[in-house]
Write an enzyme that holds these catalytic residues in place. Structure first.
Site, PDB file in Angstrom:
ATOM      1  N   ARG A 166       0.831  -1.214   0.000  1.00 23.23           N
ATOM      2  CA  ARG A 166       0.000   0.000   0.000  1.00 23.23           C
ATOM      3  C   ARG A 166       0.859   1.255   0.000  1.00 23.23           C
ATOM      4  NH1 ARG A 166      -2.072   0.638   6.261  1.00 23.23           N
ATOM      5  NH2 ARG A 166      -0.413  -0.594   7.164  1.00 23.23           N
ATOM      6  N   SER A 194      -4.772   4.671   5.985  1.00 26.09           N
ATOM      7  CA  SER A 194      -4.621   3.244   5.659  1.00 26.09           C
ATOM      8  C   SER A 194      -4.213   3.041   4.207  1.00 26.09           C
ATOM      9  CB  SER A 194      -5.945   2.500   5.898  1.00 26.09           C
ATOM     10  OG  SER A 194      -6.292   2.553   7.256  1.00 26.09           O
ATOM     11  N   GLU A 214     -19.034   4.663  -0.111  1.00 28.58           N
ATOM     12  CA  GLU A 214     -18.262   4.134  -1.239  1.00 28.58           C
ATOM     13  C   GLU A 214     -19.050   4.157  -2.554  1.00 28.58           C
ATOM     14  OE1 GLU A 214     -18.732   2.544   1.664  1.00 28.58           O
ATOM     15  OE2 GLU A 214     -16.761   2.680   2.611  1.00 28.58           O
ATOM     16  N   PHE A 259     -14.579  -3.003   0.268  1.00 25.63           N
ATOM     17  CA  PHE A 259     -15.456  -1.851  -0.001  1.00 25.63           C
ATOM     18  C   PHE A 259     -15.247  -1.309  -1.414  1.00 25.63           C
ATOM     19  CE2 PHE A 259     -14.306  -1.149   4.672  1.00 25.63           C
ATOM     20  CZ  PHE A 259     -15.287  -2.021   5.111  1.00 25.63           C
ATOM     21  N   HIS A 261      -5.566  -3.690   1.662  1.00 25.03           N
ATOM     22  CA  HIS A 261      -5.997  -4.659   2.671  1.00 25.03           C
ATOM     23  C   HIS A 261      -6.748  -5.837   2.053  1.00 25.03           C
ATOM     24  CE1 HIS A 261      -4.812  -1.258   5.021  1.00 25.03           C
ATOM     25  NE2 HIS A 261      -5.136  -1.817   6.177  1.00 25.03           N
ATOM     26  N   ASP A 286      -8.751  -7.915  11.894  1.00 31.64           N
ATOM     27  CA  ASP A 286     -10.120  -7.410  11.698  1.00 31.64           C
ATOM     28  C   ASP A 286     -11.094  -8.529  11.313  1.00 31.64           C
ATOM     29  OD1 ASP A 286      -9.620  -4.835  12.398  1.00 31.64           O
ATOM     30  OD2 ASP A 286      -9.552  -4.046  10.353  1.00 31.64           O
ATOM     31  N   ARG A 339      -1.760  -4.894   3.127  1.00 30.23           N
ATOM     32  CA  ARG A 339      -1.377  -4.216   4.351  1.00 30.23           C
ATOM     33  C   ARG A 339      -0.002  -4.606   4.883  1.00 30.23           C
ATOM     34  NH1 ARG A 339      -3.684  -5.446  10.304  1.00 30.23           N
ATOM     35  NH2 ARG A 339      -2.990  -3.549  11.331  1.00 30.23           N
TER      36      ARG A 339
END
Lengths: 321, 281
Positions: free
Chosen positions: A13, A40, A61, A86, A112, A120, A170
């Site tokens: 990322r 993020s 989104e 998303f 991610h 998560d 990530r």
């Protein structure tokens, strides 16, 4: 086996963030949109340097995808940023109608992705995104393997006209590809030439394929290793040239075994050169909470899983012979 | 400004186009198309600053229009053709194989005048906002217009867009809602009562106007007024009350004619009520 080394581990990322700001400096039509995940996605530097060209849409989104589609009218090149789940499943119809079918020059940038999001849990660990996106006509799907390649891919898609899905992640992973690499969309990268088996990997599994190749070499097996960063359009020639030499293949990806890289390779082979294939992928399940390392182990995405798959596929090749 | 009688002639011809197009393929959506005929007539003849002959996707230094409720494509196609975007003869290809006039509007076939696909509801306002932001970034002071249906407001994305446009002062945007009170399954009040739309949009931070949408003079006066209120920090919303099926008497009761085609006898009746003014395609 060609030797690969790295000086540090970095997250892909951050490669996106570095590529985005460089692309933004080159072309003032590049704009970035984010749905409340600027840090993020490593988009903060772009937001700071180009505040007028950074659009914070909030946690919305669907609206972000629609605004991005609209921004292309007038010549802007929008890069949207949010987590992979998303960026795809949540907004599939917006992408389908307003971006893909409308042929809008939107770059859907997704962090991610996969199990390595970690703690998560499965709500956020999408393993179906490559499949969803590659089924859309006209969509380019790219999943680079390290920081340098993600940065190069980000710069390359800025120059490419048409909708693109760019998938990254990530965790910090070995940064082993050259900093000055030329990224060619749709062109596979040969990492190691071999004769017994082809290993085709994408994303975070590319480094694991290299590790597997070293273990296989110690076992006397010569593995050809190919990094497929572009899953659509897929490099058919690279796949067929290799399989004509080795006769069997293992595909490796951080994705559901249904709909991902493995299926894309299988389709090429079924049509042109049927060959034994084994998948290293998540076996049609959701993920769960855990550290990235624990999850990759539990769900069978380690170098050792690639080695086992190679042994299995080579045995099938012998039976056929 | 165009004479009202000239606008009326245009609207009547558009109505003929709509019912003929839908009749020819026995499919399509005449109700909402007829209800919004005056709006589209005024918008394309007297409000939009546009250049149909030299249409391009980017539309720089022009006003842009987005149709979010894409199912009223017969209306849009007729108005686009009759304002010079493409030959009116092409209206005969509506919904047929190999046509640029798809059931719902699309850019995919390269039809001039259409800048994004629509039909899956609730997405047009977001696209309009994006185009409006693009104009601001390009220092282009032209406007973006969006038309939505009222049933479409049941889609959540509309409210994401509403919140964004007000929060970000997208004030080069005029959105209109066709409040005909009807949707496929019945009246909007029966299917899902949306309450006080004016209060809702005002609460979201929009400048709200209203008009009778089947009155050419009122539509024009309200759109002109809306233009004077752009650039003042708020997006503009017009609640446009219309009658679904307006101009064809037997289509003007309830939601029945949302998405069905007239038969041969009904076509004759509808055309008798709307005598040719500009010549049929």
């Amino acid at each position: 086996m060609k030797k690969y080394t790295f000086s540090e581990k970095k997250d892909t990322r951050s490669g996106f963030g570095a590529g985005l700001i460089e692309a933004g400096r080159k072309n003032e039509n590049i704009v970035a949109l984010c749905a409340d995940l600027t840090g993020s996605l490593k988009m903060d530097a772009f937001a700071k340097e180009f505040p007028a060209r950074f659009i914070q849409v909030g946690i919305a989104e669907a609206n972000m995808m629609g605004i991005a589609a609209g921004l292309t009218i007038g010549g802007k090149i929008p890069f949207t940023g949010t987590f992979a789940n998303f960026s795809t499943g949540r907004v599939y119809d917006q992408i389908r109608q307003s971006i893909a079918y409308s042929d809008k020059n939107v770059k859907i940038c997704a962090s991610h992705a996969g199990l390595t999001l970690g703690e998560d849990g499965a709500t956020h660990q999408i393993l179906e995104d490559i499949g969803l996106m590659k089924m859309l006509p006209g969509m380019t799907v790219i999943n680079p393997c390290d920081f340098n390649q993600t940065k190069a891919a980000t710069l390359a898609i800025a120059e490419h006209h048409g909708p693109v899905y760019l998938r990254f992640g990530r965790p910090a992973v070995p940064n082993f590809t050259p900093a000055d690499q030329k990224f060619e969309i749709g062109k596979a990268v040969m990492l190691n030439e071999g004769t017994d088996v082809t290993i085709i990997a994408t994303g975070h599994l590319v480094w694991k394929a290299i590790e597997a190749g070293e273990q296989l070499e110690a076992m006397g097996i010569s593995a050809e290793i190919i990094n497929i960063h572009t899953i659509k359009p897929i490099d058919e020639k690279a796949i067929l040239d290799s399989l004509k030499k080795t006769g069997c293949v293992v595909t490796a990806e951080e994705h559901n075994r249904i709909g991902g890289l493995g299926d894309a390779v299988a389709q090429v082979l079924a049509l042109h050169f049927p060959s034994p294939q084994e998948y290293v992928a998540v076996n049609d399940s959701f993920g769960e909470s855990g550290t990235p390392e624990q999850l990759m182990k539990k769900y069978g995405l380690e170098a050792s899983n690639i080695v086992e798959a190679v042994q299995k596929v080579m045995a099938r090749k012998r039976v056929l012979a | 400004m165009t004479e009202i009688s000239t606008l009326n002639d245009f609207a009547v011809q558009v109505r003929r186009d709509i019912v003929r197009m839908v009749h020819a393929v026995q499919s399509g959506h005449p109700g909402g198309s007829l209800g919004c005929t005056e709006f589209a007539t005024v918008l394309y003849n007297d409000i939009l600053k546009h250049n149909p002959k030299e249409w391009d996707m980017d539309g720089k230094e022009q006003d842009l229009f987005f149709l979010s409720n894409g199912h009223i494509s017969p209306l849009w196609y007729s108005v686009l053709a009759r304002t010079g975007y493409f030959p009116i003869t092409e209206l005969a290809t509506f919904r047929k194989l190999n046509s640029r006039l798809q059931g719902h509007p699309t850019t995919h076939e390269g039809l001039p005048g259409v800048r994004i696909s629509s039909g899956s509801l609730g997405q047009g306002l977001s696209a309009g906002i994006g185009a409006a932001l693009s104009k601001k970034l390009n220092n282009d002071d032209h406007l973006v217009f969006v038309l939505m249906g009222d049933g479409e407001l049941q889609e959540g994305q509309v409210w994401e867009a509403a919140m964004f446009a007000a929060g970000n002062k997208v004030d080069n945007l005029i959105a209109t809602i066709d409040v005909n009170g009807q949707q496929i399954d019945g009246s909007t009040n029966d299917v899902l009562n949306m309450g006080d739309l004016k209060a809702k949009w005002e609460a979201f931070g929009w400048q709200v106007l209203s008009m009778k949408g089947n009155d050419l003079e009122e539509v024009r006066a309200t759109l002109l007024k809306a233009k004077t209120q752009t650039g003042l920090g708020k997006p503009i919303l017009i609640l446009m009350e219309t009658i679904m099926g307006h101009g064809v008497d037997f289509m003007m009761a309830g939601h029945k004619w949302h998405g069905i085609a007239p038969n041969d006898e009904q076509l004759v009746d509808a055309l008798k009520q709307n005598q040719s003014t500009l010549g049929d395609y």
